[in-house]
Design a protein around this motif. Structure first.
Motif, PDB file in Angstrom:
ATOM      1  N   LYS A   8     -35.826  24.838  52.151  1.00 45.57           N
ATOM      2  CA  LYS A   8     -35.738  25.264  53.555  1.00 45.57           C
ATOM      3  C   LYS A   8     -35.286  26.714  53.551  1.00 45.57           C
ATOM      4  CE  LYS A   8     -34.960  24.089  58.135  1.00 45.57           C
ATOM      5  NZ  LYS A   8     -36.091  24.722  58.757  1.00 45.57           N
ATOM      6  N   LYS A  51     -35.165   7.282  57.012  1.00 43.31           N
ATOM      7  CA  LYS A  51     -35.520   8.490  56.266  1.00 43.31           C
ATOM      8  C   LYS A  51     -36.401   8.153  55.054  1.00 43.31           C
ATOM      9  CE  LYS A  51     -32.431  10.732  58.810  1.00 43.31           C
ATOM     10  NZ  LYS A  51     -32.271  12.010  59.373  1.00 43.31           N
ATOM     11  N   MET A  54     -38.186  10.527  52.269  1.00 42.37           N
ATOM     12  CA  MET A  54     -37.566  11.852  52.258  1.00 42.37           C
ATOM     13  C   MET A  54     -36.528  11.972  51.147  1.00 42.37           C
ATOM     14  SD  MET A  54     -36.732  12.498  56.259  1.00 42.37           S
ATOM     15  CE  MET A  54     -37.989  12.458  57.505  1.00 42.37           C
ATOM     16  N   ASP A  57     -33.606  14.809  54.926  1.00 40.26           N
ATOM     17  CA  ASP A  57     -34.235  15.266  56.159  1.00 40.26           C
ATOM     18  C   ASP A  57     -34.023  16.777  56.257  1.00 40.26           C
ATOM     19  OD1 ASP A  57     -34.636  15.955  58.929  1.00 40.26           O
ATOM     20  OD2 ASP A  57     -34.363  13.843  59.453  1.00 40.26           O
ATOM     21  N   GLY A  59     -33.841  18.516  58.757  1.00 43.17           N
ATOM     22  CA  GLY A  59     -32.857  18.750  59.811  1.00 43.17           C
ATOM     23  C   GLY A  59     -31.430  18.598  59.312  1.00 43.17           C
ATOM     24  N   ASP A  60     -31.205  17.633  58.425  1.00 42.63           N
ATOM     25  CA  ASP A  60     -29.873  17.446  57.850  1.00 42.63           C
ATOM     26  C   ASP A  60     -29.498  18.614  56.942  1.00 42.63           C
ATOM     27  OD1 ASP A  60     -29.686  15.038  59.201  1.00 42.63           O
ATOM     28  OD2 ASP A  60     -30.260  13.828  57.454  1.00 42.63           O
TER      29      ASP A  60
END
Length: 150
Positions: A8, A51, A54, A57, A59-60
């Motif tokens: 990310k 989840k 994954m 996540d 987002g986490d």
């Protein structure tokens, strides 16, 4: 099941000064930093888990990096608290500026070490921090790999 790496990317604006440096970077100046965070783990294979499939996540992961790095460093002035900049930091804070004092020279190399510690301590036990890349400019960046930390 195989391990998978996911990444990310984040961006933030930060100013800093390198006390004692022999070039222009001794002056307060800023960068548009880009931080790539790569973690490694096995995807969740429990079909009943929300989840499922994954590693983590996105987002986490975003919540962790935002709280530990982006929200702290974005639009802040980073200064080494063990230099004469401490006097400057106090004045800047009194004027309402966001100042972060660190125990090191705020170079990309030292910042990325700090970020690695902050992020890795917040990850779930089954996820490991694999690597970080902190891009200070379009042509200059530091990279941290967990495997190098022996």
């Amino acid at each position: 099941m195989s391990k998978i790496r996911i990444t990310k990317e984040f961006s933030f604006e930060t100013a800093h000064a390198l006390h004692g440096y022999d070039g222009k970077c001794k002056n307060i100046h800023g960068h548009s930093y880009k931080l790539s965070v790569t973690v490694i783990g096995k995807p969740i294979d429990d079909l009943t888990h929300v989840k499922c499939g994954m590693v983590i996540d996105f987002g986490d992961l975003k919540k962790i990096v935002k709280s530990e790095v982006v929200d702290v460093w974005d639009h802040a002035i980073i200064l080494n608290k063990n230099t004469p900049h401490l006097h400057l930091a106090k004045q800047l804070k009194e004027l309402g500026n966001n100042v972060v004092l660190v125990d090191y020279q705020p170079t990309s190399e030292k910042m990325i070490e700090d970020f690695a510690h902050r992020i890795s301590t917040q990850l779930p036990n089954h996820i490991q921090l694999h690597s970080l890349q902190l891009r200070e400019t379009e042509t200059a960046y530091a990279t941290w790999y967990a495997e190098d930390q022996v």
